[in-house]
Structure formats: C-alpha cells, structure tokens
Design an enzyme around this catalytic site. Sequence first.
Site, mmCIF file in Angstrom:
data_model
loop_
_atom_site.group_PDB
_atom_site.id
_atom_site.type_symbol
_atom_site.label_atom_id
_atom_site.label_comp_id
_atom_site.label_asym_id
_atom_site.label_seq_id
_atom_site.Cartn_x
_atom_site.Cartn_y
_atom_site.Cartn_z
ATOM 1 N N ASP A 147 56.668 37.940 54.701
ATOM 2 C CA ASP A 147 56.561 36.367 54.720
ATOM 3 C C ASP A 147 56.063 36.373 52.911
ATOM 4 O O ASP A 147 54.017 37.247 52.564
ATOM 5 C CB ASP A 147 54.956 35.864 55.492
ATOM 6 N N ASN A 154 56.705 27.822 64.925
ATOM 7 C CA ASN A 154 56.650 26.538 64.916
ATOM 8 C C ASN A 154 57.841 25.711 64.545
ATOM 9 O O ASN A 154 58.919 26.132 64.559
ATOM 10 C CB ASN A 154 56.255 26.341 63.123
ATOM 11 N N HIS A 157 62.609 30.734 63.371
ATOM 12 C CA HIS A 157 62.411 32.239 62.834
ATOM 13 C C HIS A 157 60.861 32.406 63.691
ATOM 14 O O HIS A 157 59.670 31.344 63.656
ATOM 15 C CB HIS A 157 61.961 32.437 61.164
HETATM 16 P P1 AMP Z 1 57.720 27.766 58.925
HETATM 17 O O1 AMP Z 1 56.742 27.167 57.896
HETATM 18 O O2 AMP Z 1 56.674 28.186 59.905
HETATM 19 O O3 AMP Z 1 58.790 27.232 58.668
HETATM 20 O O4 AMP Z 1 57.940 29.091 58.093
HETATM 21 C C1 AMP Z 1 58.260 29.506 56.471
HETATM 22 C C2 AMP Z 1 58.088 30.468 56.536
HETATM 23 O O5 AMP Z 1 58.582 30.698 55.342
HETATM 24 C C3 AMP Z 1 56.187 30.298 54.855
HETATM 25 O O6 AMP Z 1 55.305 31.266 56.245
HETATM 26 C C4 AMP Z 1 56.251 30.962 54.322
HETATM 27 O O7 AMP Z 1 55.741 31.484 53.517
HETATM 28 C C5 AMP Z 1 57.953 31.659 54.240
HETATM 29 N N1 AMP Z 1 59.126 32.493 53.199
HETATM 30 C C6 AMP Z 1 59.370 31.139 52.209
HETATM 31 N N2 AMP Z 1 59.664 31.285 51.805
HETATM 32 C C7 AMP Z 1 59.759 33.016 51.360
HETATM 33 C C8 AMP Z 1 60.441 33.561 51.214
HETATM 34 N N3 AMP Z 1 61.938 33.464 49.629
HETATM 35 N N4 AMP Z 1 60.351 34.861 51.231
HETATM 36 C C9 AMP Z 1 59.575 35.055 52.594
HETATM 37 N N5 AMP Z 1 59.205 33.976 53.245
HETATM 38 C C10 AMP Z 1 58.721 32.829 52.607
#
Ligand code: AMP
Length: 118
Positions: free
Chosen positions: A35, A92, A105
């Site tokens: 992440d 989530n 995810h």
């Molecule tokens: P959610 O809020 O459960 O939809 O999780 C999305 C997650 O994706 C968050 O924890 C972000 O920090 C992560 N995220 C967003 N963009 C990227 C990226 N380019 N690479 C890795 N993680 C990311």
Amino acid sequence: MAGEPQADCLFCKIVQGEVPATVVRETRTTVAFRDINPQAPTHVLVIPRVHYSDALSLASAEPAVAADVLREAGEVAAQEKVDATGYRIVFNTGPGAGQTVFHAHAHVLGGRDLQRLV
Ligand code: AMP
Ligand code: ZN
C-alpha cells in the site's frame, strides 16, 4: 463484460503494468503489492486480476478467485512473517466504510499491535 479491465481503474492499471507498484507476490489470478500509504509495518493489498467493484461482487461472480485472494492474503502474511504474531484482513466495502478504490482488494495488516475492532 463482467471482470473485464476498466479504463479508469487504478488497480486494473497496476495489473496491466501501466502504473508502478511494489509487487510482493503474483499468481495467475492475483497480484499483491505494498500500500502506498501504509497503516502498519506490513500493509499489502491483494487484488484479483479481474475487475469487480468489491469483495461481494467478486465472490458472487468468481468464487474461486475470491478464495485465491483470501489464500494469497495468508501467504503474504507468512512471507512478511506476521503470521505468528497475528494479522488482519480487511475488505472496506462502500464509501461509508472507507472504500476509495472500486476494484476488489484485501488489505493485509500486521507487524504492530492491532486494536480489536469488533
Ligand atoms: P480502500 O480505501 O479500502 O479502497 O483502499 C485503497 C488503498 O489503496 C488505500 O489504502 C490507498 O493507500 C491505496 N493506494 C492508492 N493508490 C495506490 C497505489 N498507486 N499503489 C498502492 N496503493 C495505493
Ligand atoms: Zn479494476
């Protein structure tokens, strides 16, 4: 078509190698990467290569791939050596629960004391 890559989806772009990510494991059906904004010493996302908006949509349409995501979450925990101390798998689901990327995810969190949530 269900499961097809979506042009505007960040995680589809990671699957296709169009957006870089720190990949820690890959299988035929899943990709696991760190992440970008880690909330714990180990914070890895496990995603299916196919596009579904959330865990329920994935599990309903392609249950075997949903099982692959869960198994890979456990394999990530073992690879990161947080399996003995304990880890949390989080899906989530929906904006009110903090979902910001609408490609299913699993968050795998570990390496610190995780407060009990429920
Ligand atoms: P959610 O809020 O459960 O939809 O999780 C999305 C997650 O994706 C968050 O924890 C972000 O920090 C992560 N995220 C967003 N963009 C990227 C990226 N380019 N690479 C890795 N993680 C990311
Ligand atoms: Zn996607």
